[in-house]
Enzyme design. Sequence first.
Site, PDB file in Angstrom:
ATOM      1  N   PHE A 183      -7.382 -16.400  22.524  1.00  0.00           N
ATOM      2  CA  PHE A 183      -7.357 -17.714  22.600  1.00  0.00           C
ATOM      3  C   PHE A 183      -7.008 -18.193  21.088  1.00  0.00           C
ATOM      4  CE2 PHE A 183      -9.263 -17.180  26.846  1.00  0.00           C
ATOM      5  CZ  PHE A 183      -8.083 -17.519  27.577  1.00  0.00           C
ATOM      6  N   GLY A 236      -2.441 -11.256  21.694  1.00  0.00           N
ATOM      7  CA  GLY A 236      -3.704 -11.863  21.200  1.00  0.00           C
ATOM      8  C   GLY A 236      -4.524 -12.630  22.083  1.00  0.00           C
ATOM      9  N   HIS A 256     -10.753 -21.905  35.017  1.00  0.00           N
ATOM     10  CA  HIS A 256     -11.975 -21.596  35.908  1.00  0.00           C
ATOM     11  C   HIS A 256     -12.499 -20.419  35.712  1.00  0.00           C
ATOM     12  CE1 HIS A 256      -9.178 -19.395  39.242  1.00  0.00           C
ATOM     13  NE2 HIS A 256      -8.881 -19.076  37.973  1.00  0.00           N
TER      14      HIS A 256
END
Length: 576
Positions: free
Chosen positions: A453, A451, A470
């Site tokens: 986030f 999946g 980052h």
Amino acid sequence: MITTLSGDTSRLLATVDFVKEQDTATLLPLLLPGLDGPELRTLAEHCRFAHAALLVFPSDEAELRTMLDDCGLVAALPPRPSVVVRERLAVRHRRPAAVLDVGILRPAVVGADGERRMVEVFALTVPPGSGLDPIAAHEREQQHETHVAFEVAAPDPLVLRGLCATFARHGATPDGGGYNPHENGTVFYFTAPAEAKVGYRRVELYVPGDHRDMLAAHLDEHRARQPAETLLRLLTGAWTTQALAAFTQLRIPDALDGERGVGVEELAREVGARPRNLATLLRYVAMLGGVTEGRDGFRLTALGALLRTDAPGSMRALALMYGGPFYESFAGLAHTVRTGEVAFEHLFGENHFDHFARDPELAELFDRSMAAGSAMFDPVPTHPVLTAAAETPAGATVVDVAGGNGELLGRILAAHPRLHGILLERPHAVEAARLRLEEAGHGTRCAFLAGDFADVPEGGDVYVLSRVLHDWDDERCREILRHCARAMPDHADLLVVERVLPSDGSVSLATAWDLHMMCNVGGRERHADHYAALFADAGLALVDRAGLPLDGNVLHVRKARSGPAGPCGGRPGNPG
């Protein structure tokens, strides 16, 4: 019968006489006028006059042997390679190091005081028609490599710093140096003060062992006085990247080992290369410390072994990635600085995540390259948060968000058999992680979730974001952190692994990666207070920060609570 000696032989004979006549206590005050009794005694206690050196230019090994015989010197031939002098000559004369065959010999000489010393003979072979005669003529006139050397008896860092400071206090200035892997020794060169009462203008401190950490500061001071040389070295950085990438692509590290030397002809047949071209590449890699060259051929060093396919902590994938797609896109760095467009997207027409995902081989290479810097992870499994979670009677769950191929989560589960894991990643990466963790014996303790986030699972005890933030701009980072905050129970901890930009402008890998992220990914590295602000925007608070190898950091984050802020933006009573 009167024999006329050649110019190089006469110079060598004069050097032999000098070594026989001098000793430590008399030579030091000549080199460093103003040395008083106590300082002189201290220097003489910690270093001794070891040799005088010069550079000669035989046409071949036979002429070198004749030269040594005429001076009464005995040394085994052929000479060993001289890495430091070859590099100095290459820079000074703007020639490739590979075309300079520089060797080193150290025949013994007994001084008038009975002490055993050496004459250090550097030999640049100048075959007829080689085009190296102008170098020989210049070096004979300028005597750049002529020097006297003192060997440090006990290579203690404090002693070495004191010796360098004393030399500087009496007018000697840094003049280069280097580490020679062939003999595991470090040299610090100085220019003698103008007031020196001896003909030698250069002084060497020779220290047994690898002292490149201290050498770095010495070289920085030297290069500050040599801006053109410094710039030239910096401009050849691209050659280093591509040499290591080619060394890796040809699987040369897999064909070598550290025990048995392999000749160029044999190695060329094994890797499918032209012997002459391969020799040129190998000599350059030897200068970088990736291989060593001996009579029986080339051997792999510990540095070069990191590029083997089967090496623990192999960095092979990283070399191929940095020498491949990221190398290509770095050519567009000026475009990124001028327009703000990511150079990788400008070159390939899409962001690097999408580009890699559509090419299975490239995707696998990228995932393996991400794991190649795994030395940064070494201390993470012992972080107090994970240690405490592992002691929970009912067991605890670690959620690795965008966990790549499972390198970090696997380390955590291996260190704490009572912990369980959940790894969230893109579909192709999840399958790679599943195979990796199952092979390591952790499959029954780990769930795998494909999946984005937005799919961060709820109910974990420790959440991990390793080298994720980052990759993204601030707004996307806030979104990722809000997904984590939503899923985290009140008692949960979040560990964020990133390089953090130094607040004092000191040298750090984070500064280099900041440029890389801007050019190739569209992300950035950040200062600690910048991260703290992003956490706060997501309802989180920075509790603590700890250093990791390779200039990494682990940031300990928890859900923010009401009340006055504690140290580092945390709240009173928060553990950690």
